[in-house]
Design a protein around this motif. Structure first.
Motif, PDB file in Angstrom:
ATOM      1  N   ALA A 182     -63.620 -11.731 -26.960  1.00 24.73           N
ATOM      2  CA  ALA A 182     -63.483 -12.462 -28.221  1.00 24.73           C
ATOM      3  C   ALA A 182     -64.726 -13.303 -28.496  1.00 24.73           C
ATOM      4  CB  ALA A 182     -62.247 -13.361 -28.187  1.00 24.73           C
ATOM      5  N   HIS A 183     -65.007 -13.459 -29.776  1.00 22.53           N
ATOM      6  CA  HIS A 183     -66.100 -14.331 -30.191  1.00 22.53           C
ATOM      7  C   HIS A 183     -65.817 -14.849 -31.593  1.00 22.53           C
ATOM      8  CE1 HIS A 183     -67.323 -10.487 -32.063  1.00 22.53           C
ATOM      9  NE2 HIS A 183     -67.969 -11.242 -32.954  1.00 22.53           N
ATOM     10  N   VAL A 184     -66.523 -15.887 -31.975  1.00 24.82           N
ATOM     11  CA  VAL A 184     -66.450 -16.387 -33.339  1.00 24.82           C
ATOM     12  C   VAL A 184     -67.371 -15.526 -34.193  1.00 24.82           C
ATOM     13  CG1 VAL A 184     -66.759 -18.363 -34.868  1.00 24.82           C
ATOM     14  CG2 VAL A 184     -66.012 -18.723 -32.499  1.00 24.82           C
ATOM     15  N   GLY A 185     -66.832 -14.978 -35.271  1.00 26.22           N
ATOM     16  CA  GLY A 185     -67.648 -14.193 -36.187  1.00 26.22           C
ATOM     17  C   GLY A 185     -68.336 -15.106 -37.196  1.00 26.22           C
ATOM     18  N   GLU A 186     -68.122 -14.855 -38.457  1.00 26.23           N
ATOM     19  CA  GLU A 186     -68.691 -15.707 -39.495  1.00 26.23           C
ATOM     20  C   GLU A 186     -67.932 -17.037 -39.580  1.00 26.23           C
ATOM     21  OE1 GLU A 186     -71.360 -15.179 -41.081  1.00 26.23           O
ATOM     22  OE2 GLU A 186     -71.709 -13.061 -40.619  1.00 26.23           O
ATOM     23  N   VAL A 187     -68.632 -18.054 -40.038  1.00 24.02           N
ATOM     24  CA  VAL A 187     -68.006 -19.337 -40.384  1.00 24.02           C
ATOM     25  C   VAL A 187     -68.434 -19.639 -41.808  1.00 24.02           C
ATOM     26  CG1 VAL A 187     -67.712 -21.762 -39.835  1.00 24.02           C
ATOM     27  CG2 VAL A 187     -68.118 -20.116 -37.988  1.00 24.02           C
ATOM     28  N   TRP A 188     -67.481 -19.591 -42.724  1.00 18.96           N
ATOM     29  CA  TRP A 188     -67.781 -19.760 -44.142  1.00 18.96           C
ATOM     30  C   TRP A 188     -67.565 -21.204 -44.568  1.00 18.96           C
ATOM     31  CZ3 TRP A 188     -70.193 -15.547 -45.218  1.00 18.96           C
ATOM     32  CH2 TRP A 188     -69.753 -14.314 -44.749  1.00 18.96           C
ATOM     33  N   ASP A 189     -68.423 -21.670 -45.454  1.00 23.29           N
ATOM     34  CA  ASP A 189     -68.364 -23.048 -45.947  1.00 23.29           C
ATOM     35  C   ASP A 189     -67.702 -23.067 -47.322  1.00 23.29           C
ATOM     36  OD1 ASP A 189     -68.728 -25.661 -46.702  1.00 23.29           O
ATOM     37  OD2 ASP A 189     -70.881 -25.717 -46.270  1.00 23.29           O
ATOM     38  N   LYS A 190     -66.475 -23.538 -47.393  1.00 22.72           N
ATOM     39  CA  LYS A 190     -65.738 -23.600 -48.649  1.00 22.72           C
ATOM     40  C   LYS A 190     -65.806 -24.981 -49.297  1.00 22.72           C
ATOM     41  CE  LYS A 190     -64.252 -19.348 -48.249  1.00 22.72           C
ATOM     42  NZ  LYS A 190     -64.702 -18.267 -49.156  1.00 22.72           N
ATOM     43  N   GLY A 191     -66.710 -25.812 -48.828  1.00 26.46           N
ATOM     44  CA  GLY A 191     -66.833 -27.151 -49.408  1.00 26.46           C
ATOM     45  C   GLY A 191     -66.003 -28.152 -48.641  1.00 26.46           C
ATOM     46  N   ARG A 192     -64.754 -28.290 -49.018  1.00 25.93           N
ATOM     47  CA  ARG A 192     -63.872 -29.221 -48.321  1.00 25.93           C
ATOM     48  C   ARG A 192     -63.255 -28.622 -47.063  1.00 25.93           C
ATOM     49  NH1 ARG A 192     -60.448 -32.232 -53.190  1.00 25.93           N
ATOM     50  NH2 ARG A 192     -62.264 -33.110 -54.280  1.00 25.93           N
ATOM     51  N   ALA A 193     -63.498 -27.365 -46.828  1.00 31.27           N
ATOM     52  CA  ALA A 193     -62.931 -26.691 -45.663  1.00 31.27           C
ATOM     53  C   ALA A 193     -63.909 -25.644 -45.166  1.00 31.27           C
ATOM     54  CB  ALA A 193     -61.598 -26.039 -46.021  1.00 31.27           C
ATOM     55  N   ALA A 194     -63.690 -25.212 -43.932  1.00 28.63           N
ATOM     56  CA  ALA A 194     -64.428 -24.090 -43.370  1.00 28.63           C
ATOM     57  C   ALA A 194     -63.432 -22.988 -43.055  1.00 28.63           C
ATOM     58  CB  ALA A 194     -65.165 -24.511 -42.103  1.00 28.63           C
ATOM     59  N   VAL A 195     -63.910 -21.754 -43.062  1.00 27.47           N
ATOM     60  CA  VAL A 195     -63.106 -20.614 -42.638  1.00 27.47           C
ATOM     61  C   VAL A 195     -63.785 -19.998 -41.426  1.00 27.47           C
ATOM     62  CG1 VAL A 195     -62.252 -18.328 -43.233  1.00 27.47           C
ATOM     63  CG2 VAL A 195     -62.163 -20.164 -44.926  1.00 27.47           C
ATOM     64  N   PHE A 196     -63.075 -20.012 -40.303  1.00 27.72           N
ATOM     65  CA  PHE A 196     -63.572 -19.441 -39.059  1.00 27.72           C
ATOM     66  C   PHE A 196     -63.011 -18.032 -38.889  1.00 27.72           C
ATOM     67  CE2 PHE A 196     -63.614 -23.985 -38.410  1.00 27.72           C
ATOM     68  CZ  PHE A 196     -64.726 -24.241 -37.613  1.00 27.72           C
ATOM     69  N   GLU A 197     -63.870 -17.094 -38.559  1.00 27.97           N
ATOM     70  CA  GLU A 197     -63.414 -15.760 -38.191  1.00 27.97           C
ATOM     71  C   GLU A 197     -63.445 -15.642 -36.666  1.00 27.97           C
ATOM     72  OE1 GLU A 197     -65.749 -12.805 -40.141  1.00 27.97           O
ATOM     73  OE2 GLU A 197     -64.722 -13.071 -42.059  1.00 27.97           O
ATOM     74  N   VAL A 198     -62.318 -15.256 -36.099  1.00 30.16           N
ATOM     75  CA  VAL A 198     -62.229 -15.016 -34.656  1.00 30.16           C
ATOM     76  C   VAL A 198     -62.003 -13.524 -34.461  1.00 30.16           C
ATOM     77  CG1 VAL A 198     -60.937 -15.455 -32.549  1.00 30.16           C
ATOM     78  CG2 VAL A 198     -61.379 -17.322 -34.157  1.00 30.16           C
TER      79      VAL A 198
END
Length: 270
Positions: A103-119
């Motif tokens: 397993a690894h962290v894929g992309e981490v998207w910046d949504k402004g008030r939140a982040a989206v982590f891909e695992v």
């Protein structure tokens, strides 16, 4: 990378979350099939001698990976939400065995008030990706990432009904995710829900069984699956599945009453 070395959500991108060897037997695969809506008459899903393992069983085997990121401090586990899920099948899961998952962290998207982590979790049989919405972790200057897919238009090519059991969340939690919001009314109330809610992964997997039947396919022939969790579903409720496309390639959504439960979803069957 250790937690102390991470100063922003964006720095988690690409971080190795380790490997784990998971073991299971026919009993585990059968329990899972029953938990996502298989019936006693579905002998090739519930009888050892004929068993075909549902591909979505992989998601229970890999659940440790997003938990690992949360445990390392990647996001606040009290507020993070499971936004969406994908599964790509490389080969059928054996009836029983031992799998080595990485397993690894894929992309981490910046949504402004939140982040989206891909695992991302992978092995020889599948690749599974969790997208985790983490309020308060955005604003680090990263890419916003892709937009939600457009909803299909026009009359669905097929429809089906998802019928859940009042006891379904209680059964599904025995496959690994034992969060109290799925069984304890007080825990559900703390997140603003009137009663315990279905696991999102249970809802998504359970949808594939009636959808496969409506499409003339077998649920164990699933080769890819994706969907966004739009709203919770409650054990005992029913939902309408609407699908557009062909037997082997379908876009779909799931609606319970006026609420969209799963949106922007897609499935393929061999």
């Amino acid at each position: 990378m250790t937690t102390s070395e991470v100063s922003s959500a964006g720095q988690w991108r690409g971080v190795d979350l380790g490997t784990r060897t998971v073991r299971y037997d026919e009993r585990d695969a059968i329990l899972y099939a029953l938990a996502v809506g298989a019936h006693a008459t579905d002998l090739d899903l519930v009888l050892e001698d004929r068993l075909r393992v549902l591909p979505t069983f992989a998601l229970t085997l890999a659940q440790w990976a997003p938990d690992e990121l949360g445990g390392r401090g990647g996001f606040d586990t009290a507020t993070a939400l499971h936004g969406s899920q994908t599964l790509e099948v490389r080969s059928p899961l054996p009836r029983a065995g031992e799998l080595r998952l990485s397993a690894h962290v894929g992309e981490v998207w910046d949504k402004g008030r939140a982040a989206v982590f891909e695992v991302v979790v992978e092995c020889e049989h599948f690749v599974a990706t969790w997208s985790l919405f983490a309020p308060g972790s955005g604003g680090f200057g990263g890419d916003r990432g892709p937009s939600a897919p457009a909803a299909p238009e026009g009359t669905p090519d097929l429809t089906a009904t998802l019928v859940t059991s009042p006891d379904q969340a209680a059964l599904y939690r025995l496959t690994g995710d034992r969060h109290h919001i799925h069984i304890d009314p007080e825990a559900a109330a703390r997140i603003g829900q009137p009663r315990p809610i279905m696991h999102g992964l249970c809802t998504l997997a359970a949808t594939t069984i009636p959808l496969a039947r409506a499409a003339g396919a077998h649920p164990a022939d699933l080769t890819s699956l994706s969907g966004r969790f739009a709203a919770p579903m409650f054990p005992g409720d029913s939902a309408e599945i609407r699908a557009w496309g062909t037997r082997s390639d379908l876009s779909f959504d799931v609606r319970s009453g006026d609420a969209s439960v799963v949106s922007g979803a897609h499935v393929t069957f061999a």
